[in-house]
Write an enzyme that holds these catalytic residues in place. Sequence first.
Site, PDB file in Angstrom:
ATOM      1  N   ASN A   1       0.765  -1.049   0.041  1.00  0.00           N
ATOM      2  CA  ASN A   1      -0.159  -0.034  -0.167  1.00  0.00           C
ATOM      3  C   ASN A   1       0.822   1.372   0.086  1.00  0.00           C
ATOM      4  OD1 ASN A   1      -2.135  -1.979   0.160  1.00  0.00           O
ATOM      5  ND2 ASN A   1      -2.491  -1.537   2.440  1.00  0.00           N
TER       6      ASN A   1
ATOM      7  N   HIS B   1       5.739  -0.539  -2.844  1.00  0.00           N
ATOM      8  CA  HIS B   1       5.310   0.147  -3.951  1.00  0.00           C
ATOM      9  C   HIS B   1       5.683   1.603  -3.716  1.00  0.00           C
ATOM     10  CE1 HIS B   1       3.237  -3.796  -5.107  1.00  0.00           C
ATOM     11  NE2 HIS B   1       4.417  -4.114  -5.195  1.00  0.00           N
TER      12      HIS B   1
ATOM     13  N   CYS C   1      11.705  13.137  -9.085  1.00  0.00           N
ATOM     14  CA  CYS C   1      11.772  13.616 -10.346  1.00  0.00           C
ATOM     15  C   CYS C   1      11.686  12.468 -11.439  1.00  0.00           C
ATOM     16  CB  CYS C   1      13.136  14.209 -10.601  1.00  0.00           C
ATOM     17  SG  CYS C   1      13.528  14.849 -12.216  1.00  0.00           S
TER      18      CYS C   1
ATOM     19  N   THR D   1      -4.714  -8.922   0.538  1.00  0.00           N
ATOM     20  CA  THR D   1      -4.131  -8.865  -0.866  1.00  0.00           C
ATOM     21  C   THR D   1      -4.406 -10.047  -1.574  1.00  0.00           C
ATOM     22  OG1 THR D   1      -2.074  -8.757  -1.969  1.00  0.00           O
ATOM     23  CG2 THR D   1      -1.876 -10.026   0.049  1.00  0.00           C
ATOM     24  N   SER D   2      -4.676  -9.753  -3.178  1.00  0.00           N
ATOM     25  CA  SER D   2      -5.101 -10.751  -4.061  1.00  0.00           C
ATOM     26  C   SER D   2      -3.984 -11.490  -4.387  1.00  0.00           C
ATOM     27  CB  SER D   2      -5.814  -9.927  -5.187  1.00  0.00           C
ATOM     28  OG  SER D   2      -4.691  -9.254  -5.792  1.00  0.00           O
TER      29      SER D   2
ATOM     30  N   ASN E   1      -8.263 -12.325   4.595  1.00  0.00           N
ATOM     31  CA  ASN E   1      -8.615 -11.741   3.247  1.00  0.00           C
ATOM     32  C   ASN E   1     -10.126 -11.882   3.301  1.00  0.00           C
ATOM     33  OD1 ASN E   1      -7.240 -10.467   1.011  1.00  0.00           O
ATOM     34  ND2 ASN E   1      -8.360 -11.780  -0.358  1.00  0.00           N
ATOM     35  N   LEU E   2     -10.779 -10.886   2.628  1.00  0.00           N
ATOM     36  CA  LEU E   2     -12.123 -11.082   2.461  1.00  0.00           C
ATOM     37  C   LEU E   2     -12.784 -12.329   1.715  1.00  0.00           C
ATOM     38  CD1 LEU E   2     -14.575  -9.347   3.461  1.00  0.00           C
ATOM     39  CD2 LEU E   2     -14.605  -8.390   0.865  1.00  0.00           C
TER      40      LEU E   2
ATOM     41  N   ALA F   1     -10.982  -7.242   7.397  1.00  0.00           N
ATOM     42  CA  ALA F   1      -9.746  -7.270   8.000  1.00  0.00           C
ATOM     43  C   ALA F   1      -9.965  -6.677   9.503  1.00  0.00           C
ATOM     44  CB  ALA F   1      -8.770  -6.277   7.311  1.00  0.00           C
TER      45      ALA F   1
HETATM   46  C1  BV8 Z   1       8.632  -5.617 -11.855  1.00  0.00           C
HETATM   47  C2  BV8 Z   1       1.701   1.098  -7.873  1.00  0.00           C
HETATM   48  C3  BV8 Z   1      10.452  -6.049 -13.281  1.00  0.00           C
HETATM   49  C4  BV8 Z   1       1.235   2.007  -6.720  1.00  0.00           C
HETATM   50  C5  BV8 Z   1       1.538  -1.099  -8.154  1.00  0.00           C
HETATM   51  C6  BV8 Z   1       3.739 -11.873 -15.523  1.00  0.00           C
HETATM   52  C7  BV8 Z   1       3.831 -12.933 -14.245  1.00  0.00           C
HETATM   53  C8  BV8 Z   1       4.398 -12.559 -13.312  1.00  0.00           C
HETATM   54  C9  BV8 Z   1       4.925 -11.149 -13.078  1.00  0.00           C
HETATM   55  C10 BV8 Z   1       4.500 -10.330 -14.092  1.00  0.00           C
HETATM   56  C11 BV8 Z   1       3.842 -10.683 -15.499  1.00  0.00           C
HETATM   57  N1  BV8 Z   1       4.009  -9.617 -16.179  1.00  0.00           N
HETATM   58  C12 BV8 Z   1       4.391  -8.539 -15.666  1.00  0.00           C
HETATM   59  C13 BV8 Z   1       4.794  -9.024 -14.407  1.00  0.00           C
HETATM   60  C14 BV8 Z   1       5.467  -8.211 -13.396  1.00  0.00           C
HETATM   61  C15 BV8 Z   1       4.296  -7.043 -12.774  1.00  0.00           C
HETATM   62  C16 BV8 Z   1       3.359  -7.824 -12.114  1.00  0.00           C
HETATM   63  O1  BV8 Z   1       3.100  -8.640 -11.181  1.00  0.00           O
HETATM   64  N2  BV8 Z   1       1.989  -8.084 -12.863  1.00  0.00           N
HETATM   65  C17 BV8 Z   1       0.737  -8.575 -12.447  1.00  0.00           C
HETATM   66  C18 BV8 Z   1      -0.168  -7.879 -12.794  1.00  0.00           C
HETATM   67  C19 BV8 Z   1       1.008 -10.071 -13.156  1.00  0.00           C
HETATM   68  N3  BV8 Z   1       4.929  -6.660 -11.772  1.00  0.00           N
HETATM   69  C20 BV8 Z   1       5.729  -5.344 -11.721  1.00  0.00           C
HETATM   70  O2  BV8 Z   1       5.815  -4.859 -12.987  1.00  0.00           O
HETATM   71  C21 BV8 Z   1       6.696  -5.127 -10.861  1.00  0.00           C
HETATM   72  N4  BV8 Z   1       7.921  -4.746 -11.126  1.00  0.00           N
HETATM   73  O3  BV8 Z   1       8.373  -6.850 -11.931  1.00  0.00           O
HETATM   74  O4  BV8 Z   1       9.729  -5.067 -12.454  1.00  0.00           O
HETATM   75  C22 BV8 Z   1       9.860  -5.838 -14.634  1.00  0.00           C
HETATM   76  C23 BV8 Z   1      10.613  -5.262 -15.433  1.00  0.00           C
HETATM   77  C24 BV8 Z   1      10.033  -5.079 -16.817  1.00  0.00           C
HETATM   78  C25 BV8 Z   1       8.786  -5.698 -17.234  1.00  0.00           C
HETATM   79  C26 BV8 Z   1       8.254  -6.698 -16.471  1.00  0.00           C
HETATM   80  C27 BV8 Z   1       8.659  -6.775 -14.961  1.00  0.00           C
HETATM   81  C28 BV8 Z   1       6.037  -3.513 -10.140  1.00  0.00           C
HETATM   82  C29 BV8 Z   1       4.810  -4.185  -9.276  1.00  0.00           C
HETATM   83  C30 BV8 Z   1       4.321  -2.664  -8.504  1.00  0.00           C
HETATM   84  C31 BV8 Z   1       3.379  -2.234  -9.517  1.00  0.00           C
HETATM   85  N5  BV8 Z   1       2.662  -1.160  -8.739  1.00  0.00           N
HETATM   86  N6  BV8 Z   1       0.751  -0.106  -7.743  1.00  0.00           N
HETATM   87  C32 BV8 Z   1      -0.100   2.212  -6.737  1.00  0.00           C
HETATM   88  O5  BV8 Z   1      -0.731   3.005  -7.726  1.00  0.00           O
HETATM   89  O6  BV8 Z   1      -0.841   2.100  -5.639  1.00  0.00           O
HETATM   90  S1  BV8 Z   1       0.777  -2.697  -7.988  1.00  0.00           S
HETATM   91  C33 BV8 Z   1      -0.781  -2.320  -7.194  1.00  0.00           C
HETATM   92  O7  BV8 Z   1      -1.328  -3.674  -7.005  1.00  0.00           O
HETATM   93  C34 BV8 Z   1      -1.077  -1.814  -5.870  1.00  0.00           C
HETATM   94  O8  BV8 Z   1       0.458  -1.368  -5.412  1.00  0.00           O
HETATM   95  C35 BV8 Z   1      -1.406  -3.004  -5.033  1.00  0.00           C
HETATM   96  O9  BV8 Z   1      -1.035  -2.888  -3.582  1.00  0.00           O
HETATM   97  C36 BV8 Z   1      -0.918  -4.039  -5.523  1.00  0.00           C
HETATM   98  C37 BV8 Z   1      -1.509  -5.460  -5.136  1.00  0.00           C
HETATM   99  O10 BV8 Z   1      -2.892  -5.370  -5.436  1.00  0.00           O
HETATM  100  P1  BV8 Z   1      -3.830  -5.737  -3.667  1.00  0.00           P
HETATM  101  O11 BV8 Z   1      -3.045  -4.740  -2.791  1.00  0.00           O
HETATM  102  O12 BV8 Z   1      -3.429  -7.042  -3.641  1.00  0.00           O
HETATM  103  O13 BV8 Z   1      -5.131  -5.090  -3.982  1.00  0.00           O
HETATM  104  P2  BV8 Z   1      -6.126  -5.900  -4.779  1.00  0.00           P
HETATM  105  O14 BV8 Z   1      -7.191  -5.009  -5.014  1.00  0.00           O
HETATM  106  O15 BV8 Z   1      -5.628  -6.701  -6.017  1.00  0.00           O
HETATM  107  O16 BV8 Z   1      -6.770  -7.093  -3.744  1.00  0.00           O
HETATM  108  C38 BV8 Z   1      -7.235  -6.613  -2.288  1.00  0.00           C
HETATM  109  C39 BV8 Z   1      -7.528  -7.680  -1.685  1.00  0.00           C
HETATM  110  O17 BV8 Z   1      -8.121  -7.402  -0.590  1.00  0.00           O
HETATM  111  C40 BV8 Z   1      -8.703  -8.602  -2.520  1.00  0.00           C
HETATM  112  O18 BV8 Z   1      -8.314 -10.023  -2.354  1.00  0.00           O
HETATM  113  C41 BV8 Z   1     -10.015  -8.573  -1.721  1.00  0.00           C
HETATM  114  O19 BV8 Z   1     -10.643  -9.791  -1.391  1.00  0.00           O
HETATM  115  C42 BV8 Z   1      -9.453  -8.008  -0.372  1.00  0.00           C
HETATM  116  N7  BV8 Z   1     -10.237  -7.255   0.410  1.00  0.00           N
HETATM  117  C43 BV8 Z   1     -11.083  -6.272   0.122  1.00  0.00           C
HETATM  118  N8  BV8 Z   1     -11.733  -5.554   1.238  1.00  0.00           N
HETATM  119  C44 BV8 Z   1     -11.383  -6.462   2.195  1.00  0.00           C
HETATM  120  C45 BV8 Z   1     -10.274  -7.139   1.949  1.00  0.00           C
HETATM  121  N9  BV8 Z   1      -9.736  -8.105   2.676  1.00  0.00           N
HETATM  122  C46 BV8 Z   1      -9.892  -7.841   4.103  1.00  0.00           C
HETATM  123  N10 BV8 Z   1     -10.572  -6.980   4.577  1.00  0.00           N
HETATM  124  C47 BV8 Z   1     -11.466  -6.070   3.684  1.00  0.00           C
HETATM  125  N11 BV8 Z   1     -12.217  -5.445   4.057  1.00  0.00           N
END
Ligand code: BV8
Length: 239
Positions: free
Chosen positions: A83, A100, A108, A183-184, A208-209, A226
């Site tokens: 987060n 993140h 910059c 987290t998902s 997780n939810l 949570a």
């Molecule tokens: C990198 C910016 C090298 C900040 C974010 C294929 C396979 C594997 C990896 C990759 C791939 N293709 C590309 C990649 C790499 C990529 C990646 O992982 N992609 C995914 C989509 C497959 N990763 C990257 O690019 C990382 N860098 O690998 O560099 C590289 C270089 C070149 C090319 C490729 C790779 C960088 C990752 C960081 C990206 N930045 N955000 C912002 O704007 O906030 S990621 C973004 O997702 C946020 O940071 C967030 O935190 C993160 C994860 O999401 P979650 O936090 O889990 O949130 P989400 O909504 O998904 O889930 C919420 C959960 O809470 C749910 O499960 C829900 O049920 C639950 N919930 C809801 N309410 C509640 C609850 N639980 C409890 N109580 C509740 N009330």
Amino acid sequence: MTGAGISAESGLPTFRGKDGLWEDQPVQEVATPRGFARDPALVWRFYSARRAAADSARPNAAHLALAELERSMGDRFLLATQNVDGLHQAAGSERVIELHGSLWRTRCSRCQRPSFEDRRYPVAPPLPVCDVCTEPGVDAALLRPAIVWFEEMLDPDDQGEVVRFLRRADAERAPLLFLAIGTSGIVYPAAAYVRYAKELGAGTWLANLERPENDWAFDHVVEGPATAVVPAMLGLAGS
Ligand code: BV8
């Protein structure tokens, strides 16, 4: 390890749930370097709206329970968060690694100046420019949120700190417990730490939810909001 779900009950939208952030803002347009290069004003509007939302959000019982646990465990506790909302620090957590980046810091888009705290909400041109690397008559370099976008590397120091913490527990033969909250488990490398902890013999728990993609990595999955699940779990852990 926490994700957007821990802040959902503080009123901050998650990414992939219903009315999630990615629903009306395709991620590649607002959370990638190419998106920023294509339309920096759009990206600044997206992050300024999130700064405004996070500014009026308060930590909830789950954030507070983690801060309480850190007070009782000291350096045997480490919080890595995906987060960027700053709610863990607002709840009193100090041993926090923002994998993140942070909504509250700007850097910059060109030079290596350190990121700095910034509570402004730029939404329209003229967008803020760097006063360190912009010389008179030279094209100004835009400032950008100090956030790790997709296809950007996480800070190696941050990643090293998480790995060192996990290895230290292993070296000390201390019982290691890995807890993921809200987290998902989709985004890497953050989603991979649970497997590394498991390889080191950790007990792995998820609060997780609902069951996420990588639930197979967890020994125990506790479903529910949570603010209800985390205080109960940590309260038990403390007894
Ligand atoms: C990198 C910016 C090298 C900040 C974010 C294929 C396979 C594997 C990896 C990759 C791939 N293709 C590309 C990649 C790499 C990529 C990646 O992982 N992609 C995914 C989509 C497959 N990763 C990257 O690019 C990382 N860098 O690998 O560099 C590289 C270089 C070149 C090319 C490729 C790779 C960088 C990752 C960081 C990206 N930045 N955000 C912002 O704007 O906030 S990621 C973004 O997702 C946020 O940071 C967030 O935190 C993160 C994860 O999401 P979650 O936090 O889990 O949130 P989400 O909504 O998904 O889930 C919420 C959960 O809470 C749910 O499960 C829900 O049920 C639950 N919930 C809801 N309410 C509640 C609850 N639980 C409890 N109580 C509740 N009330």
